[in-house]
Design an enzyme around this catalytic site. Structure first.
Site, PDB file in Angstrom:
ATOM      1  N   SER A 154     -11.199  13.366   2.840  1.00 29.44           N
ATOM      2  CA  SER A 154     -11.408  11.967   3.156  1.00 29.44           C
ATOM      3  C   SER A 154     -10.805  11.598   4.514  1.00 29.44           C
ATOM      4  O   SER A 154     -11.261  12.041   5.536  1.00 29.44           O
ATOM      5  CB  SER A 154     -10.844  11.109   2.021  1.00 29.44           C
ATOM      6  OG  SER A 154     -11.509   9.875   1.964  1.00 29.44           O
ATOM      7  N   LYS A 206     -13.677 -16.006  -0.598  1.00 30.47           N
ATOM      8  CA  LYS A 206     -12.265 -15.820  -0.273  1.00 30.47           C
ATOM      9  C   LYS A 206     -11.517 -15.084  -1.382  1.00 30.47           C
ATOM     10  O   LYS A 206     -10.617 -14.290  -1.103  1.00 30.47           O
ATOM     11  CB  LYS A 206     -11.607 -17.197  -0.006  1.00 30.47           C
ATOM     12  CG  LYS A 206     -10.131 -17.104   0.367  1.00 30.47           C
ATOM     13  CD  LYS A 206      -9.938 -16.308   1.651  1.00 30.47           C
ATOM     14  CE  LYS A 206      -8.471 -16.238   2.035  1.00 30.47           C
ATOM     15  NZ  LYS A 206      -8.269 -15.382   3.222  1.00 30.47           N
TER      16      LYS A 206
END
Length: 334
Positions: A154, A206
């Site tokens: 990764s 949000k």
């Protein structure tokens, strides 16, 4: 020939430094201070000579360096601050991303360093810190070789793609070219405990990913789009650095491969031990290679803090950290 001259120069500087320090010690503590016992004077002479040896050795090392390759290690999860901003460590504590970038830049500024060896043993980690390290490695002025030992996955592979070559062992675990976003879902638990979630936000998304409420379909789509964008950038970085097509990279499906399989797929350039990597660098530089390991420069308090986090993880904090320690939010990792 130049190497022999450097060795003679280092030896001469050290010998002169020790003799000068011993002479100063003798004059100060034996010759002129007659009321001090001879034994004490001799001990003080030895002490001053030791200080002189250390100073002269440091000076000689800077003037006649014994290395021409810098080694920088990326070990453990890749984070901005080593997990220090979280109350619970997220894994074994290694050098932080900022420290690694600083080491690479120090090596680049060191006139004795002709090449960079990046030692990788990491499962990955945070996206932007991984990219910061990759950018620093890519900007290094000279040959750069990444060497994977146990794991180069990764974010570790993200970094490796910025090097000229990637070496691994035949049993190294390599790949995992993908991105993950995670959040604990505590909504059902909160309901059973009688805990309700009330939203006070400005902006529709949000609080997307907040674990105390069920995720809505449009929120899932929004968060997945971020994951897809990050994955696209990851694939682009690897494609550029490894000279593989984006299609070939996507076909790996974020799997990990043993080193020999990774080499067959073009994810790794060569297999071998660290000595083989040094032989490759000698071939590249056309001279004998001596490696110096660059390490983080930490003060006493920083060392104590990093040590404490390591101990905390060893006592089981790693298991607890599988739950988002901040209690809120959506975490992106490579």
């Amino acid at each position: 020939m130049s190497d022999r001259i450097d060795r003679m120069g280092r030896l001469l500087v050290v010998v002169v430094g020790v003799l000068v320090a011993a002479l100063v010690g003798w004059l100060l503590f034996v010759e002129y201070v007659t009321n001090i016992a001879d034994l004490l004077g001799i001990l003080l002479v030895i002490l001053v000579a030791g200080v002189g040896l250390r100073l002269a050795s440091g000076f000689a090392g800077s003037k006649f360096p014994q290395y021409n390759v810098a080694e920088v290690g990326v070990e453990g999860p890749i984070t901005r601050d080593g997990g220090g901003s979280k109350p619970i460590p997220t894994g074994p504590v290694g050098a932080t991303a900022d420290e690694i970038v600083d080491q690479v830049e120090q090596a680049d500024d060191d006139p004795a360093v002709d090449a960079l060896l990046v030692h990788l043993n990491t499962p990955g980690g945070e996206v932007v810190p991984s990219d910061d390290i990759r950018n620093a490695v890519e900007a290094f002025d000279g040959p750069t070789v990444a060497y994977a030992t146990d794991v180069c996955a990764s974010g570790g592979y993200w970094i490796a793609s910025g090097c000229d070559e990637l070496w691994a062992r035949d049993l190294s675990v390599v790949g995992s070219i993908g991105v993950i976003g995670s959040r604990p879902n505590l909504a059902d638990l909160a309901e059973r405990l009688g805990v309700s979630y009330e939203q006070f936000t400005a902006g529709e998304y949000k609080d997307a990913g907040t674990p105390l409420k069920q995720i809505e379909p449009e929120e899932r789509e929004y968060l997945q789009s971020i994951i897809d964008d990050l994955y696209g950038k990851f694939v682009g970085r690897v494609s550029e650095g490894r000279e593989l097509t984006e299609g070939e990279i996507r076909e790996t499906e974020a799997r990990v491969y043993l080193g020999d399989d990774a080499a067959e797929m073009g994810l790794v350039d060569s297999l071998g031990t660290k000595e083989a990597v040094k032989d490759r660098l000698e071939e590249e530089l056309g001279e004998e290679v001596t490696v110096r390991e660059f390490e983080p420069q930490r003060g006493p308090l920083a060392r104590v803090g990093m040590g404490a986090r390591t101990v905390a993880y060893a006592f089981g904090a790693g298991l607890a950290s599988r739950i988002d320690a901040d209690g809120l939010g959506f975490e992106f990792r490579t």
